[in-house]
Scaffold this active site. Structure first.
Site, short mmCIF file in Angstrom:
data_model
loop_
_atom_site.label_atom_id
_atom_site.label_comp_id
_atom_site.label_asym_id
_atom_site.label_seq_id
_atom_site.Cartn_x
_atom_site.Cartn_y
_atom_site.Cartn_z
N CYS A 2 0.83 -1.20 0.00
CA CYS A 2 0.00 0.00 0.00
C CYS A 2 0.86 1.25 0.00
O CYS A 2 2.04 1.23 0.36
CB CYS A 2 -0.89 0.05 1.24
N GLY A 3 0.22 2.33 -0.37
CA GLY A 3 0.74 3.66 -0.09
C GLY A 3 -0.08 4.22 1.05
O GLY A 3 -1.31 4.31 0.95
#
Length: 592
Positions: A2-3
């Protein structure tokens, strides 16, 4: 993967974020994006959480994940062991459930200490009004922080922009887990952090000079600590010192003769078992499209990537290809090139003149030779050898638009060279040879295996040999002990940001906790023998494993750093030193 992003501020402050950060966060997580905002019940604080998900396992679970009790989790990680996660489960959901059941700091630390795999996280514990965050022991996932008066920002990736000073960003030290008392933050309008350090002698520093302004870090008053996932390095020494190093080169046959009768073949079998299991866990990925690969290897043809490719071949289904990503930066054409033999060719002896290719860099030549070795191991496998050729113009544009933001907050010439090489390699856009000719090809693999961690544990760098020659095995042990302690700040955050920008996930089998624990338990003389020549003495145990896997000439290739093997360093100002600040990263302009 994820970011993730979190902005902590006073509730009266305008809500927002630097929009320059949003795009790189979204590129890291193209499958789901969502924001959640939380304010204190009676306290004057606000937390803006934002997450962008790359779906890798189980059901797609959007983040930020908010549970029934109001706790919010941002999780950029993979649980490869330690906590039970069924194949059809999502590890974010599993971790959220475990954390929801925690009432005390000790219980939260126990859950996080149990995780085996890379992670960076932010967790808002609603009832206690605390904000937890941190990175795994090796720092295999990026997390940056920036502080200003009355605010704290946490993010997977930052950016050069008019709205922020790039010097304000630093990597969160992989020193343990941090906690913010949000009620105290609201009262004092300043950020005070408690750290729960790893219980290990080689954790990175959190001294005041290593921390940003507007921030105070103190060890938690209860003295709680995270249980380290690996033991300290075995520092035992042999009864007698090795002979001084020689300068000759050894062949594959010489290596086999050297290993015969030693303890290393048995130890190599043990290393293969634990490393093979680490690779097995890491090649699990969403099913690819028909005919496409789900797994790629950053591939130079050197021993680290060759061993990973050979082990991936054991665990990737036979009908799926494996992409071998090989990057080259264009060379200038030498004079009399038809009479000049490339000294970095993996073959020896006289050869017929060949047509010069400006992309026949050392890693391209060893990569092609390595491809033939892999085809010999498994001729039924489709090995996509992706030749990724980069021109100066492409490099200039990619650095200005993307790479300089991803390397931030690092800024050295070395970071620029390695960051550029890995970014283009991970993008995987090049050609493959089919029916005698090149065909345009772009790798679709979401999992990218990288060999980082082998040199740090097995004395693969030239500096290890220099230390050994100057002061012997005890000095070498001190150097190796330092390596894992600084790998988070030196390599891994940068590499995660660069690979993640492609919507792909970097995975590091040599830094699997079981692999590191196994290698740390061995005495140094079983892992390396720097009295032997380059190409044999460094990473000697891994070379023994390579021979048992059936690899040939690649088992005796000397170490060659990616910036030299790909020749990206040749495209820059040759008067620069690796440790110099890189003006290209700071300005984004190509400098002649």
């Amino acid at each position: 993967m994820c970011g993730i992003f979190c902005l902590l501020s006073r509730s009266a402050a305008p809500e927002g974020r630097d929009q320059a950060v949003l795009e790189p966060l979204q590129r890291r997580g193209p499958d789901s994006s969502r924001d959640v905002s939380v304010t204190g019940t009676d306290s004057g604080y606000r937390c803006l959480f934002s997450a962008h998900v790359l779906h890798m396992r189980g059901l797609l679970t959007p983040q930020p994940l908010q549970d029934a009790a109001g706790n919010v989790l941002l999780w950029n990680g993979e649980i490869f062991g330690g906590l039970p996660v069924d194949p059809d489960q999502n590890d974010t959901a599993v971790l959220s459930q475990r954390l929801q059941a925690c009432g005390t700091a000790a219980e939260i630390l126990s859950v996080l200490s149990a995780v085996r795999g890379p992670w960076a996280f932010v967790y808002h514990q609603r009832a206690a009004e605390c904000l937890w965050f941190g990175r795994d022991f090796f720092g295999r996932r990026s997390l940056l922080w920036s502080f200003a008066a009355g605010t704290m920002t946490l993010t997977s990736v930052a950016a050069h922009s008019p709205a922020s000073d790039p010097r304000s960003w630093q990597e969160v030290p992989a020193a343990g887990v941090f906690r913010v008392d949000l009620k105290e933050f609201a009262r004092s309008d300043s950020v005070s952090l408690e750290i729960f350090p790893w219980d290990h002698p080689n954790i990175p520093s959190t001294s005041p000079e290593s921390l940003p302004i507007y921030c105070l870090v103190e060890t938690n008053p209860a003295g709680l600590a995270m249980s380290a996932p690996v033991p300290p390095l075995n520092e035992s020494l042999p009864a007698s010192s090795p002979d001084p190093p020689t300068e000759s080169r050894l062949s594959v046959r010489d290596l086999d003769e050297l290993l015969a009768g030693s303890a290393r073949p048995d130890e190599a079998k043990r290393l293969i078992r634990v490393l093979s299991e680490a690779v097995r866990r890491r090649v699990q990925a969403p099913p690819p499209l028909a005919g496409s690969a789900s797994v790629a290897v950053l591939f130079s043809g050197g021993i680290d990537s060759m061993v990973l490719a050979a082990l991936a071949d054991r665990h990737v289904p036979a009908q799926h290809p494996i992409d071998l990503l090989n990057v080259a930066f264009r060379l200038q054409e030498p004079k009399n090139h038809n009479k000049k033999r490339n000294k970095d060719s993996p073959n020896s002896g006289p050869t017929a003149p060949r047509t010069f290719s400006p992309f026949d860099v050392p890693d391209r030549l060893t990569g092609r030779a390595g491809l033939e070795e892999l085809r010999g191991l498994n001729p039924e496998r489709r090995w996509n050898f992706v030749e990724i050729n980069v021109t100066p113009e492409e490099l200039q544009e990619a650095r200005r638009q993307r790479i300089r933001h991803l390397v931030l907050p690092l800024d050295s010439v070395l970071d620029d060279s390695i960051g550029c090489a890995i970014w283009f390699a991970a993008r995987g856009a090049g050609t493959v040879m089919e029916d005698g000719g090149p065909r345009p090809f772009t790798s679709s693999a979401k999992v990218v295996l990288t060999g980082i961690g082998a040199d740090e544990q097995l004395a693969g760098y030239s500096r290890h040999r220099v230390r050994f020659q100057a002061a012997g095995l005890r000095a070498l042990l001190a150097e190796l002990s330092m390596e894992l302690g600084r790998i988070s700040s030196r390599n891994l955050g940068r590499d995660d940001r660069v690979v993640g920008d492609q919507g792909k996930e970097a995975r590091f089998p040599y830094l699997d906790e079981d692999v590191v624990s196994h290698l740390s338990s061995l005495p140094v003389w079983l892992k390396a023998d720097l009295s032997l020549p380059r190409g044999v003495g460094e990473k000697l145990l891994l070379r023994s494993a390579a021979r048992q896997l059936g690899l040939g000439p690649s088992a005796v290739l000397p170490k060659r750093a990616v910036q030299f093997g790909s020749r990206v360093a040749k495209m820059e100002d040759r008067r620069e030193k690796a440790s110099d600040k890189c003006r290209r990263l700071l300005t984004g302009f190509w400098l002649k």
